[in-house]
Write an enzyme that holds these catalytic residues in place. Structure first.
Site, short mmCIF file in Angstrom:
data_model
loop_
_atom_site.label_atom_id
_atom_site.label_comp_id
_atom_site.label_asym_id
_atom_site.label_seq_id
_atom_site.Cartn_x
_atom_site.Cartn_y
_atom_site.Cartn_z
N ASP A 128 57.35 3.64 -7.00
CA ASP A 128 56.93 4.57 -7.90
C ASP A 128 57.07 6.10 -7.04
OD1 ASP A 128 55.16 6.05 -9.78
OD2 ASP A 128 53.77 6.42 -8.22
N ASP A 153 55.49 9.63 -7.79
CA ASP A 153 54.34 10.70 -7.69
C ASP A 153 53.29 10.13 -6.97
OD1 ASP A 153 55.27 13.18 -8.73
OD2 ASP A 153 55.01 12.44 -10.84
#
Length: 336
Positions: free
Chosen positions: A19, A21
């Site tokens: 991922d 953020d």
């Protein structure tokens, strides 16, 4: 079961899917240690991929952003919910169909790239509404989307993340904006593309061939749940949204395989634990509905032991039964 991972975690997987953020960066600044961790994977010749619910940038823009931070990345390594939403609508709609966009220019560009026509108003007869995060999204955008959906347009949300991480703490995400339309329309979107739906992860996992893929994320409700739904092992890093307290209260479908404070857990067996687990030095006793931690050892080992107890008795109330336990709980951001 023990908390000791043994060999380097990364050595057990053919592909690491990150991922972005809360794992690699916060908004536009790299998280400490992230550049070095990804650089080490590249230096070892290990394939990586990036899967993000953020629909405000195109894959090429995300790759450029990463490269500018010191993480060399190619557009084909980046999987965004914006691109996935555009591909889904391409497969459902006639070529050149109008799609009302609530979001950024990046989302419009992804639609154009697959032969669809992004529009801004309900009176332009859109066959679908696609809603992605954009910091400039306003009431007028949501009003147009509401009119279009009531008129029969398919409603597609790129993701339903309630918040996004920032240097100032969690801020409203696309899920908060979707909730506005959900309230106004009295129903859910027809399709949600991004995590925790498994599409982004299963697409990434196919790149591992016959090997195993590991998902690294910071959110239990999107990254970890999505990994479980895709049948992937997962590593929760405590650098973004989900914290130790949320982990202890996690439902079964949101429990990771491993936990680490940061990306160092990919390489250092002492910096990562399997959860739940048992470890010499720590013990947990239930007293009047509260879990009491006693003993001594690494804070991460304490967290693994606490996960086992909290998930068994469905209690996340914690207190320290020793000075060392109090120190460990403080290191984990848990009161006690």
């Amino acid at each position: 079961m023990t908390t000791d991972v043994g060999d380097r975690l990364v050595d057990g997987y053919a592909l690491v899917v990150f991922d972005l953020d809360g794992v690699i960066y916060l908004i536009d600044r790299p998280i400490p240690g992230a550049v070095e961790a990804v650089g080490r994977l590249h230096a070892e010749g290990r394939p990586v991929a990036y899967a993000t619910n953020n629909a405000s940038r195109r894959s090429s823009e995300v790759a450029d952003l990463l490269t500018g931070m010191g993480v060399p990345a190619r557009a084909e390594e980046v999987l965004t919910s914006a691109a996935a939403a555009a591909e889904l609508l391409r497969d459902r709609l006639p070529a050149g169909a109008a799609v009302l966009v609530v979001g950024t220019e990046a989302l419009r560009a992804e639609l154009r790239a697959v032969g669809l026509n992004p529009v801004s108003r309900a009176d332009e007869s859109p066959l679908a509404v696609v809603q992605g995060f954009g910091p400039q999204v306003c009431w007028a955008d949501l009003a147009e989307a509401s009119v279009a959906v009531r008129g029969g347009a398919i409603w597609v949300a790129t993701n339903t993340d309630p918040a996004l991480p920032s240097g100032r703490g969690p801020l409203p995400g696309n899920g908060a904006l979707v909730a506005v339309l959900r309230t106004a329309l009295g129903r859910d979107p027809d399709v949600v593309v991004g995590k925790p739906e498994p599409a982004l992860f299963t697409t990434a996992a196919r790149r591992a061939g016959h090997g195993r893929a590991l998902l690294v994320g910071d959110r239990l409700d999107t990254d970890i749940e999505g990994a479980r739904r895709a049948g992937l092992d997962s590593l929760l890093v405590l650098t973004g949204v989900s914290d130790a307290a949320e982990l202890l209260a996690a439902a079964p479908h949101r429990r990771p395989t491993y936990v680490s404070m940061d990306l160092s857990g990919l390489f250092d067996p002492a910096a990562v634990v399997r959860v739940p687990g048992e470890a010499g030095g720590w013990s947990v006793a239930e007293r009047d509905g509260t879990l009491e931690l006693s003993g001594s050892g690494r804070p991460l080992d304490a967290l693994a032991v606490l996960c086992g107890a909290a998930w068994s008795v469905r209690s996340a109330r914690i207190r320290a039964g020793s000075t060392q336990a109090r120190t460990a709980l403080a290191a984990l951001g848990l009161s006690g």
